[in-house]
Design a protein around this motif. Structure first.
Motif, PDB file in Angstrom:
ATOM      1  N   GLN B   6       0.905  -1.198   0.015  1.00  0.00           N
ATOM      2  CA  GLN B   6      -0.085  -0.078   0.012  1.00  0.00           C
ATOM      3  C   GLN B   6       1.025   1.302  -0.019  1.00  0.00           C
ATOM      4  N   SER B   7       0.946   2.013  -1.076  1.00  0.00           N
ATOM      5  CA  SER B   7       1.797   2.958  -1.164  1.00  0.00           C
ATOM      6  C   SER B   7       1.566   4.386  -0.777  1.00  0.00           C
ATOM      7  N   GLN B   8       0.292   4.474  -0.162  1.00  0.00           N
ATOM      8  CA  GLN B   8      -0.342   5.605   0.344  1.00  0.00           C
ATOM      9  C   GLN B   8      -0.237   5.445   1.955  1.00  0.00           C
ATOM     10  N   PRO B   9       0.658   5.988   2.670  1.00  0.00           N
ATOM     11  CA  PRO B   9       0.515   6.009   3.991  1.00  0.00           C
ATOM     12  C   PRO B   9      -0.609   6.680   4.792  1.00  0.00           C
ATOM     13  N   GLU B  10      -1.120   7.695   4.145  1.00  0.00           N
ATOM     14  CA  GLU B  10      -2.010   8.517   4.844  1.00  0.00           C
ATOM     15  C   GLU B  10      -2.865   9.052   3.384  1.00  0.00           C
ATOM     16  N   MET B  11      -4.215   9.256   3.744  1.00  0.00           N
ATOM     17  CA  MET B  11      -5.056  10.004   2.848  1.00  0.00           C
ATOM     18  C   MET B  11      -6.070  10.655   3.571  1.00  0.00           C
ATOM     19  N   SER B  12      -6.521  11.686   2.898  1.00  0.00           N
ATOM     20  CA  SER B  12      -7.503  12.407   3.630  1.00  0.00           C
ATOM     21  C   SER B  12      -8.742  12.913   2.543  1.00  0.00           C
ATOM     22  N   GLU B  17     -17.413  13.220   0.029  1.00  0.00           N
ATOM     23  CA  GLU B  17     -16.498  13.142  -1.585  1.00  0.00           C
ATOM     24  C   GLU B  17     -16.216  11.568  -1.624  1.00  0.00           C
ATOM     25  N   THR B  18     -15.280  11.286  -2.766  1.00  0.00           N
ATOM     26  CA  THR B  18     -14.889  10.005  -2.894  1.00  0.00           C
ATOM     27  C   THR B  18     -13.461   9.773  -2.706  1.00  0.00           C
ATOM     28  N   VAL B  19     -13.076   8.804  -2.309  1.00  0.00           N
ATOM     29  CA  VAL B  19     -11.666   8.560  -2.183  1.00  0.00           C
ATOM     30  C   VAL B  19     -11.343   7.167  -2.701  1.00  0.00           C
ATOM     31  N   GLN B  97      -6.309 -19.019  -2.399  1.00  0.00           N
ATOM     32  CA  GLN B  97      -7.633 -19.895  -2.449  1.00  0.00           C
ATOM     33  C   GLN B  97      -7.175 -21.601  -2.337  1.00  0.00           C
ATOM     34  N   GLY B  98      -7.913 -22.180  -1.251  1.00  0.00           N
ATOM     35  CA  GLY B  98      -7.558 -23.604  -1.113  1.00  0.00           C
ATOM     36  C   GLY B  98      -6.579 -23.858  -0.392  1.00  0.00           C
ATOM     37  N   GLN B  99      -5.789 -22.897   0.001  1.00  0.00           N
ATOM     38  CA  GLN B  99      -4.637 -23.185   0.941  1.00  0.00           C
ATOM     39  C   GLN B  99      -5.161 -23.817   1.864  1.00  0.00           C
ATOM     40  N   GLY B 100      -4.372 -24.813   2.709  1.00  0.00           N
ATOM     41  CA  GLY B 100      -4.706 -25.214   4.008  1.00  0.00           C
ATOM     42  C   GLY B 100      -4.675 -24.542   5.357  1.00  0.00           C
ATOM     43  N   ALA B 101      -4.923 -23.100   5.048  1.00  0.00           N
ATOM     44  CA  ALA B 101      -4.640 -22.238   6.047  1.00  0.00           C
ATOM     45  C   ALA B 101      -5.252 -20.735   5.542  1.00  0.00           C
ATOM     46  N   GLN B 102      -5.820 -20.180   6.609  1.00  0.00           N
ATOM     47  CA  GLN B 102      -6.436 -18.725   6.180  1.00  0.00           C
ATOM     48  C   GLN B 102      -5.348 -17.934   6.390  1.00  0.00           C
ATOM     49  N   LYS B 103      -4.063 -18.130   5.998  1.00  0.00           N
ATOM     50  CA  LYS B 103      -3.113 -17.169   6.413  1.00  0.00           C
ATOM     51  C   LYS B 103      -3.174 -15.902   5.442  1.00  0.00           C
ATOM     52  N   LEU B 104      -3.529 -14.975   5.932  1.00  0.00           N
ATOM     53  CA  LEU B 104      -3.617 -13.587   5.325  1.00  0.00           C
ATOM     54  C   LEU B 104      -2.194 -12.838   5.190  1.00  0.00           C
ATOM     55  N   VAL B 105      -1.927 -12.442   4.097  1.00  0.00           N
ATOM     56  CA  VAL B 105      -0.831 -11.487   3.967  1.00  0.00           C
ATOM     57  C   VAL B 105      -1.361  -9.916   3.783  1.00  0.00           C
ATOM     58  N   PHE B 106      -0.911  -9.100   4.753  1.00  0.00           N
ATOM     59  CA  PHE B 106      -1.274  -7.807   4.616  1.00  0.00           C
ATOM     60  C   PHE B 106      -0.270  -6.621   4.253  1.00  0.00           C
ATOM     61  N   GLY B 107      -0.958  -5.731   3.759  1.00  0.00           N
ATOM     62  CA  GLY B 107      -0.145  -4.394   3.482  1.00  0.00           C
ATOM     63  C   GLY B 107       0.262  -3.537   4.612  1.00  0.00           C
ATOM     64  N   GLN B 108       0.948  -2.565   4.352  1.00  0.00           N
ATOM     65  CA  GLN B 108       1.247  -1.863   5.489  1.00  0.00           C
ATOM     66  C   GLN B 108       0.133  -0.703   6.083  1.00  0.00           C
ATOM     67  N   GLY B 109      -0.925  -0.663   5.342  1.00  0.00           N
ATOM     68  CA  GLY B 109      -1.941   0.224   5.655  1.00  0.00           C
ATOM     69  C   GLY B 109      -1.937   1.705   5.512  1.00  0.00           C
ATOM     70  N   THR B 110      -3.336   2.164   5.229  1.00  0.00           N
ATOM     71  CA  THR B 110      -3.284   3.415   4.836  1.00  0.00           C
ATOM     72  C   THR B 110      -4.250   4.156   5.767  1.00  0.00           C
ATOM     73  N   ARG B 111      -3.743   5.344   6.485  1.00  0.00           N
ATOM     74  CA  ARG B 111      -4.740   5.993   7.455  1.00  0.00           C
ATOM     75  C   ARG B 111      -5.633   6.935   6.733  1.00  0.00           C
ATOM     76  N   LEU B 112      -6.710   6.846   6.907  1.00  0.00           N
ATOM     77  CA  LEU B 112      -7.822   7.608   6.045  1.00  0.00           C
ATOM     78  C   LEU B 112      -8.303   8.636   7.177  1.00  0.00           C
ATOM     79  N   THR B 113      -8.252   9.964   6.845  1.00  0.00           N
ATOM     80  CA  THR B 113      -8.855  10.807   7.682  1.00  0.00           C
ATOM     81  C   THR B 113      -9.992  11.460   6.787  1.00  0.00           C
ATOM     82  N   ILE B 114     -11.253  11.746   7.700  1.00  0.00           N
ATOM     83  CA  ILE B 114     -12.258  12.367   6.774  1.00  0.00           C
ATOM     84  C   ILE B 114     -12.414  13.787   7.265  1.00  0.00           C
ATOM     85  N   ASN B 115     -12.414  14.912   6.489  1.00  0.00           N
ATOM     86  CA  ASN B 115     -12.454  16.209   7.076  1.00  0.00           C
ATOM     87  C   ASN B 115     -13.867  16.746   6.977  1.00  0.00           C
ATOM     88  N   PRO B 116     -14.551  17.208   7.948  1.00  0.00           N
ATOM     89  CA  PRO B 116     -16.115  17.428   7.918  1.00  0.00           C
ATOM     90  C   PRO B 116     -16.205  18.783   7.060  1.00  0.00           C
TER      91      PRO B 116
END
Lengths: 114, 116
Positions: B6-12, B17-19, B97-116
């Protein structure tokens, strides 16, 4: 139907102590997964267990960490002789089967080592 | 090894609106699942949307939709009509899919801020 229950929510340990994290899966679920989330990072897989069996422990550190899921009772993640670097949020997830159903997450245990 | 980026550490975004949050992944598998999870301050991991790789149609869940480009190994999340309650960390994840485990590989995350 209660969700995945983890306790405690917060755990503080001094360096060198043992930490025990508990996870009760959703009712009827016999597959449990543990993940670790370091600050400002995504979750990293640690271990996958079925009742009384470790299926995949490829993400577990080689030393000090162990996990079990006994026939009766919750799954336990045990960290011996904790160090500052073990401070993280530890998440448990459970699923009904091993392939096609969704894994549901608990709220995590935040471990702080002081 | 499978990786998720995930190349966007933060978004606002302004409320209503749409993001779009970006995610790319690397795999040699042909059958797999992709997910977007939301993690609010409570730390609870909440599944937002999932996509099976064999399905060409993009998944949609109310205001949340994905743009799945299998050849490009891209899986972006679009949030329409953003609401204050959408503020959270968002994680993209992958599972074979079909792997013998539900092992999830996660990205680093994106912090989303909503401005009122």
């Amino acid at each position: 139907n209660a969700g995945v229950m983890q306790n405690p929510r917060h755990l503080v340990r001094r360096r060198g102590q043992e930490a025990r994290l508990r996870c009760s899966p959703m009712k009827g679920h016999s597959h449990v997964y543990w993940y670790r989330q370091l600050p400002e990072e995504g979750l990293k897989f640690m271990v996958y267990l079925q009742k009384e069996n470790i299926i995949d422990e490829s993400g577990m550190p080689k030393e000090r960490f162990s996990a079990e899921f006994p026939k009766e009772g919750p799954s336990i993640l045990r960290i011996q002789q904790v160090v500052r670097g073990d401070s993280a949020a530890y998440f448990c997830a459970s699923s009904l089967d091993r392939v096609n159903t969704e894994a549901f997450f608990g709220q995590g245990t935040r471990l702080t080592v002081v | 090894a499978q990786t998720v980026t995930q190349s966007q550490p933060e978004m606002s975004v302004q409320e209503a609106e749409t993001v779009t949050l970006s995610c790319t992944y690397d795999t040699s598998e042909s059958d797999y699942y992709l997910f977007w999870y939301k993690q609010p301050p409570s730390r609870q991991m909440i599944l937002v949307i999932r996509q099976e790789a064999y399905k060409q149609q993009n998944a949609t869940e109310n205001r949340f939709s994905v743009n799945f480009q299998k050849a490009a190994k891209s899986f972006s999340l679009k949030i329409s009509d953003s609401q204050l309650g959408d503020a959270a960390m968002y994680f993209c994840a992958y599972r074979v899919q079909g792997q013998g485990a539900q092992k999830l590989v996660f990205g680093q995350g994106t912090r989303l801020t909503i401005n009122p």
